[in-house]
Write a protein that holds these residues in place. Structure first.
Motif, short mmCIF file in Angstrom:
data_model
loop_
_atom_site.label_atom_id
_atom_site.label_comp_id
_atom_site.label_asym_id
_atom_site.label_seq_id
_atom_site.Cartn_x
_atom_site.Cartn_y
_atom_site.Cartn_z
N ILE A 146 62.37 24.69 16.60
CA ILE A 146 61.15 25.10 16.49
C ILE A 146 60.21 25.31 17.61
CG2 ILE A 146 59.00 24.90 15.26
CD1 ILE A 146 60.57 24.10 12.50
N LEU A 147 60.33 23.93 18.21
CA LEU A 147 59.50 23.71 19.66
C LEU A 147 60.12 24.73 20.73
CD1 LEU A 147 58.66 20.10 19.66
CD2 LEU A 147 57.30 21.90 19.11
N GLY A 148 61.34 24.85 20.47
CA GLY A 148 62.09 25.79 21.83
C GLY A 148 61.70 27.05 21.61
N TRP B 289 58.00 31.83 22.86
CA TRP B 289 57.13 32.91 22.61
C TRP B 289 55.68 32.63 23.15
CZ3 TRP B 289 52.27 32.30 19.82
CH2 TRP B 289 51.88 33.42 19.82
N LEU B 290 55.15 31.45 23.32
CA LEU B 290 53.75 31.14 24.07
C LEU B 290 53.89 31.38 25.42
CD1 LEU B 290 51.26 29.94 23.43
CD2 LEU B 290 52.14 27.70 23.82
N SER B 291 55.10 30.92 26.09
CA SER B 291 55.34 31.29 27.53
C SER B 291 55.24 32.77 27.71
CB SER B 291 56.60 30.66 28.04
OG SER B 291 57.63 30.99 27.77
N SER C 291 58.57 27.13 32.69
CA SER C 291 58.91 25.83 32.74
C SER C 291 57.64 24.74 32.59
CB SER C 291 59.10 25.59 34.35
OG SER C 291 59.50 24.26 34.71
N VAL C 292 56.55 24.94 32.67
CA VAL C 292 55.27 24.36 32.36
C VAL C 292 55.21 24.21 30.85
CG1 VAL C 292 52.76 24.23 32.53
CG2 VAL C 292 54.02 24.56 34.53
N VAL D 212 55.36 21.46 25.70
CA VAL D 212 55.75 21.51 24.20
C VAL D 212 56.75 20.61 24.00
CG1 VAL D 212 56.83 23.19 22.49
CG2 VAL D 212 55.22 23.97 23.92
N ASP D 213 57.89 20.31 25.00
CA ASP D 213 58.87 19.33 24.52
C ASP D 213 58.18 18.12 24.45
OD1 ASP D 213 60.75 21.13 24.37
OD2 ASP D 213 61.70 20.67 26.67
N ARG D 214 57.40 17.61 25.45
CA ARG D 214 56.72 16.33 25.67
C ARG D 214 55.61 16.00 24.43
NH1 ARG D 214 57.16 11.84 28.66
NH2 ARG D 214 55.32 10.65 28.69
#
Length: 98
Positions: A17-19, A24-26, A68-69, A74-76
């Motif tokens: 879900i985060l991926g 989408w957000l980026s 990348s940012v 999101v991963d963190r």
């Protein structure tokens, strides 16, 4: 080379879900940034005949940085959420993705 351990089962659906959401957000952030930089709705594509090298490479660089940012943030945030809820960090290794 050490064999990588699997992420805890709780992180797998959250990671998916985060991926998806980070992509989408980026994409949304890139469209807004490109609009602010060039005042155009559509960023150039590598195969866009009417755009120059500089413009295409600028768009690719901006898109790469934003992706990348956002992905890292999101991963963190997801890893911290898993750690708070389970008491375990999602990976046992200090390294990142493959």
């Amino acid at each position: 080379m050490a064999k990588k351990k699997k992420l805890p089962i709780a992180y797998q659906p959250l990671g998916f879900i985060l991926g998806w959401s980070s992509g989408w957000l980026s994409g949304l952030a890139f469209r807004k940034a490109w609009m602010a930089i060039r005042h155009e709705e559509d960023a150039p594509d590598a195969l866009d005949r009417d755009r120059g090298w500089g413009e295409i490479l600028l768009a690719a660089a901006v898109q790469g940085v934003i992706f990348s940012v956002v992905r890292s943030a999101v991963d963190r945030a997801g890893a911290k959420a898993i750690e708070r809820s389970t008491g375990t960090w999602p990976t046992n290794e200090k390294g990142g993705r493959d």
